[in-house]
Design a protein around this motif. Structure first.
Motif, PDB file in Angstrom:
ATOM      1  N   LYS A 118       0.831  -1.207   0.000  1.00 43.72           N
ATOM      2  CA  LYS A 118       0.000   0.000   0.000  1.00 43.72           C
ATOM      3  C   LYS A 118       0.872   1.266   0.000  1.00 43.72           C
ATOM      4  CE  LYS A 118      -4.161  -1.881   0.302  1.00 43.72           C
ATOM      5  NZ  LYS A 118      -4.082  -3.038   1.151  1.00 43.72           N
ATOM      6  N   MET A 119       1.966   1.209   0.711  1.00 42.24           N
ATOM      7  CA  MET A 119       2.866   2.360   0.779  1.00 42.24           C
ATOM      8  C   MET A 119       3.494   2.642  -0.596  1.00 42.24           C
ATOM      9  SD  MET A 119       6.033   2.877   3.407  1.00 42.24           S
ATOM     10  CE  MET A 119       6.979   1.591   2.581  1.00 42.24           C
ATOM     11  N   VAL A 158       9.921  10.328   7.255  1.00 41.23           N
ATOM     12  CA  VAL A 158      10.948   9.745   8.133  1.00 41.23           C
ATOM     13  C   VAL A 158      10.410   9.599   9.553  1.00 41.23           C
ATOM     14  CG1 VAL A 158      13.271  10.046   9.067  1.00 41.23           C
ATOM     15  CG2 VAL A 158      12.783  10.711   6.704  1.00 41.23           C
ATOM     16  N   SER A 159       9.688  10.590  10.030  1.00 43.80           N
ATOM     17  CA  SER A 159       9.211  10.553  11.413  1.00 43.80           C
ATOM     18  C   SER A 159       8.200   9.436  11.649  1.00 43.80           C
ATOM     19  CB  SER A 159       8.588  11.904  11.778  1.00 43.80           C
ATOM     20  OG  SER A 159       7.414  12.142  11.011  1.00 43.80           O
ATOM     21  N   THR A 160       7.426   9.049  10.620  1.00 42.27           N
ATOM     22  CA  THR A 160       6.425   8.000  10.823  1.00 42.27           C
ATOM     23  C   THR A 160       7.045   6.628  11.051  1.00 42.27           C
ATOM     24  OG1 THR A 160       6.257   7.713   8.414  1.00 42.27           O
ATOM     25  CG2 THR A 160       4.689   9.207   9.468  1.00 42.27           C
ATOM     26  N   ASN A 161       8.336   6.464  10.731  1.00 41.32           N
ATOM     27  CA  ASN A 161       8.980   5.168  10.936  1.00 41.32           C
ATOM     28  C   ASN A 161       9.331   4.900  12.396  1.00 41.32           C
ATOM     29  OD1 ASN A 161       9.916   3.638   8.177  1.00 41.32           O
ATOM     30  ND2 ASN A 161       9.654   5.824   7.860  1.00 41.32           N
ATOM     31  N   PRO A 171      -0.452   6.973   4.995  1.00 41.41           N
ATOM     32  CA  PRO A 171      -0.705   8.398   4.716  1.00 41.41           C
ATOM     33  C   PRO A 171       0.556   9.196   4.403  1.00 41.41           C
ATOM     34  CG  PRO A 171      -1.985   7.686   6.604  1.00 41.41           C
ATOM     35  CD  PRO A 171      -1.035   6.576   6.294  1.00 41.41           C
ATOM     36  N   SER A 172       1.651   8.907   5.094  1.00 47.83           N
ATOM     37  CA  SER A 172       2.891   9.631   4.793  1.00 47.83           C
ATOM     38  C   SER A 172       3.417   9.274   3.411  1.00 47.83           C
ATOM     39  CB  SER A 172       3.944   9.329   5.855  1.00 47.83           C
ATOM     40  OG  SER A 172       4.289   7.949   5.839  1.00 47.83           O
ATOM     41  N   ALA A 173       3.228   8.024   2.970  1.00 50.03           N
ATOM     42  CA  ALA A 173       3.632   7.646   1.618  1.00 50.03           C
ATOM     43  C   ALA A 173       2.783   8.355   0.566  1.00 50.03           C
ATOM     44  CB  ALA A 173       3.535   6.130   1.452  1.00 50.03           C
ATOM     45  N   VAL A 174       1.491   8.496   0.832  1.00 48.83           N
ATOM     46  CA  VAL A 174       0.618   9.247  -0.086  1.00 48.83           C
ATOM     47  C   VAL A 174       1.064  10.711  -0.145  1.00 48.83           C
ATOM     48  CG1 VAL A 174      -1.743  10.043  -0.466  1.00 48.83           C
ATOM     49  CG2 VAL A 174      -1.326   7.687   0.240  1.00 48.83           C
TER      50      VAL A 174
END
Length: 635
Positions: A118-119, A158-161, A171-174
């Motif tokens: 999905k990412m 980066v922060s979502t990892n 959502p961060s990938a979108v």
């Protein structure tokens, strides 16, 4: 006797000179000081013998040129850091999530493999709609602030990892997918604008520069070549720095090639997919969570550093008045103009090269490095192949400086020729798995592919800057370029399950089509076939002094305008009309008879506006004078 002596004493005292009072002394001193101060002021305000106006002007514009070079280096380094962090983190994340032990032990309740799919879909699919919003965002925020905002979105990824969940990673990938096209369009626009600004500061004595008129055709070409080359020399180092997390952190946890390639049968042209049979356990042991947090914190720090570079070190791409003009043409026009620019046959014929540019970059990372490199050498050699590819791209980007002496087609067609030979070789090469002695040939392939990539990327960006010198069109043109690259990235995402020979055939066909279309475009330009460009609407205000006044100001009376102001406005309007006519004659190209008739009628109506108003004013003045004469005669 006493009275006589007293009279003599009084006479002697009267004859002696009396000392002036203190007030008189002070008045004399003040008069002297005022004269001295007046002389010092005249000396200070008068012409200085040591002041050289030309030398001071030369120093001022030298500082301006140094500021432009600072902006170029800051934008290049900022873009390089952003993509180093992004690609390094994404590579490390995909390798960790691919290992079945890591998924089961650390995230047994989550489907990390599904989250990764999905990412990747969010990163590769979202940019398809980039053409709809990119010009509006760039005009609304400005070029510099668009780069800053896009780098902030990469920092968000980066922060979502730190907390890997579906509702953080996807959502961060979108958001990354949304920011890709605006970031690259802003970078291309910014680098070209810096080249134009450097030309203006280097030739500040020219009349067209002092009057802020349109630059002569071809005046900035050499500067565009140099600036685009410097940008890609620095940016391509992002492939090198992106491998630091892999080499310094993850490399010690990887299984050797004998383990990871145990079930792999063949490599290269005969395989289907990426690496069929690749072992799902690639880690010898699981890295500690605290160590992962430390690595991600370092990457987060560099992401913030890139944001600070864009914010502090990068100057504005346009003057404040120019920024207002760019926004004032209307948001509907800004939305439509990218689509209207596709009517220009130059852009249409370059679209296959735009698509191939996206193809070859993704194939170098996913096809050449994985299906040939990792399949033959193992996952532990992946970092070496990418580092060699990045160094090759950076080093050979200097070859585009040859365009200062050679024709502009040398870069594009030279890179295409290198890739053409490599594609034919790869179509016929199917090495066996686990062949460490093939390291040298694979490194040579990476170097040569990097040579083609460098000539392709620098050639395309330079060519667009040379063809479209109007600063009002740069963001539209670079948006179209990188939007087609985003379409190519989406196609590469879709073909991941295809046979390798099918992928190579698509690449080869696209390359041949791109070369043919580019040859047709250069041939048409050599024959001076007219091309059609949409007319940029005039801003909805006019400049007067330092303020922007609406043309229809209800608070302004006719009596407030002097005759000189009216004449100046009429002259400016006539100049704008002549500029529009010249622009349409040069850029709009040949139209069919009916369109030409309508356009000529519209121009005639527009052209008669200022002259008609002047004629009516003269007639009114003449009638007024006749009326006054008749009244005097009647009186």
């Amino acid at each position: 006797m006493m009275e006589a002596s007293e009279r003599e004493d009084l006479v002697r005292e009267a004859e002696q000179p009396a000392a002036p009072p203190n007030g008189g002394i002070n008045e004399l001193l003040n008069v002297g000081q005022e004269g001295n101060i007046q002389g010092q002021m005249e000396e200070f305000l008068g012409p200085q013998a040591e002041y050289d106006e030309e030398e001071e002007e030369r120093k001022y514009y030298r500082r301006k040129r140094l500021g432009v070079i600072k902006n170029l280096l800051a934008a290049s380094v900022g873009g390089m850091i952003v993509y180093s962090v992004y690609m390094g983190l994404l590579q490390m994340q995909l390798i960790l999530h691919y290992d079945v032990t890591y998924r089961v032990v650390k995230y047994s309740t989550l489907s990390l493999e599904d989250i990764d799919q999905k990412m990747l879909m969010g990163i590769n699919v979202t940019p398809i709609i980039g053409l709809l919003y990119t010009p509006v965002l760039i005009r609304f925020l400005g070029t510099k602030w668009m780069m800053f905002l896009a780098s902030g979105i990469y920092a968000l990824f980066v922060s979502t990892n730190y907390w890997e969940r579906y509702y953080t990673l996807v959502p961060s990938a979108v958001a990354i997918g949304v920011a890709i096209v605006p970031l690259w369009a802003s970078l291309g626009n910014y680098i070209t604008r810096m080249a134009q600004q450097y030309y203006e500061y280097a030739n500040y004595k020219e009349e067209h520069v002092q009057e802020q008129k349109k630059l002569p055709k071809g005046a900035c070409h050499n500067y565009i070549i140099v600036f685009q080359s410097v940008f890609y020399i620095i940016f391509h180092l992002s492939f090198v720095f992106a491998e630091f997390p892999m080499r310094l952190f993850l490399h010690d946890y990887l299984h050797p090639y004998n383990h990871t390639l145990w079930h792999v049968k063949r490599c290269g042209a005969e395989i289907k997919g990426v690496i069929p049979g690749f072992n799902t356990t690639v880690l010898t042991k699981l890295p500690r969570s605290m160590l992962l947090i430390q690595v991600e914190s370092v990457l987060m720090g560099f992401a913030f550093l890139a944001m600070i570079i864009f914010l502090v070190l990068c100057g504005a791409a346009y003057r404040p008045t120019e920024e207002i003009d760019l926004r004032s043409i209307g948001w509907g026009n800004i939305f439509q103009l990218p689509f209207k620019h596709l009517r220009d046959y130059r852009l249409r014929l370059l679209c296959p090269f735009f698509v191939y540019s996206g193809f070859e970059m993704l194939f170098a990372i996913t096809g050449l490095s994985l299906s040939y490199g990792v399949c033959v050498l193992g996952l532990e050699r992946l970092w070496l192949l990418i580092v060699v590819y990045g160094l090759s791209c950076s080093l050979f980007s200097t070859l585009s400086l040859s365009l200062l002496r050679l024709p502009r087609w040398v870069s594009l067609l030279g890179g295409a020729a290198v890739h053409l030979v490599l594609l034919v070789v790869l179509l016929s090469w199917s090495p066996d798995r686990a062949q460490p002695h093939l390291l040298a040939p694979l490194l040579v392939l990476s170097v040569l592919w990097g040579l083609g990539t460098a000539l392709n990327k620098t050639g395309l960006s330079t060519l667009l800057g040379m063809l479209y010198e109007d600063k009002e069109r740069l963001d539209f043109v670079y948006t179209i370029y990188h939007w087609w690259q985003a379409i190519a990235i989406f196609i590469v995402y879709l073909w991941s399950k295809l046979p390798m020979r099918a992928k190579l055939s698509i690449l080869l066909a696209t390359l041949l089509l791109a070369c043919y279309c580019y040859w047709v475009m250069e041939r048409r330009l050599a024959r001076k076939v007219p091309f059609r460009l949409p007319r940029i609407p005039r801003p909805q205000h006019k400049v007067k002094g330092y303020r922007y006044l609406e043309e229809d100001n209800s608070d302004e009376s006719d009596s407030e305008n002097s005759e000189e102001d009216e004449e100046e406005e009429e002259q400016e309007e006539e100049e704008r009309e002549r500029d529009d006519e010249e622009q349409q004659a040069e850029e709009m190209g040949a139209e069919d008879g009916e369109d030409r008739g309508r356009g000529a009628g519209a121009q005639a109506r527009r052209g008669g506006g200022a002259r008609g108003r002047r004629r009516r004013r003269e007639e009114d003045a003449a009638r007024g004078q006749e009326g006054e004469r008749e009244e005097r005669e009647g009186g």
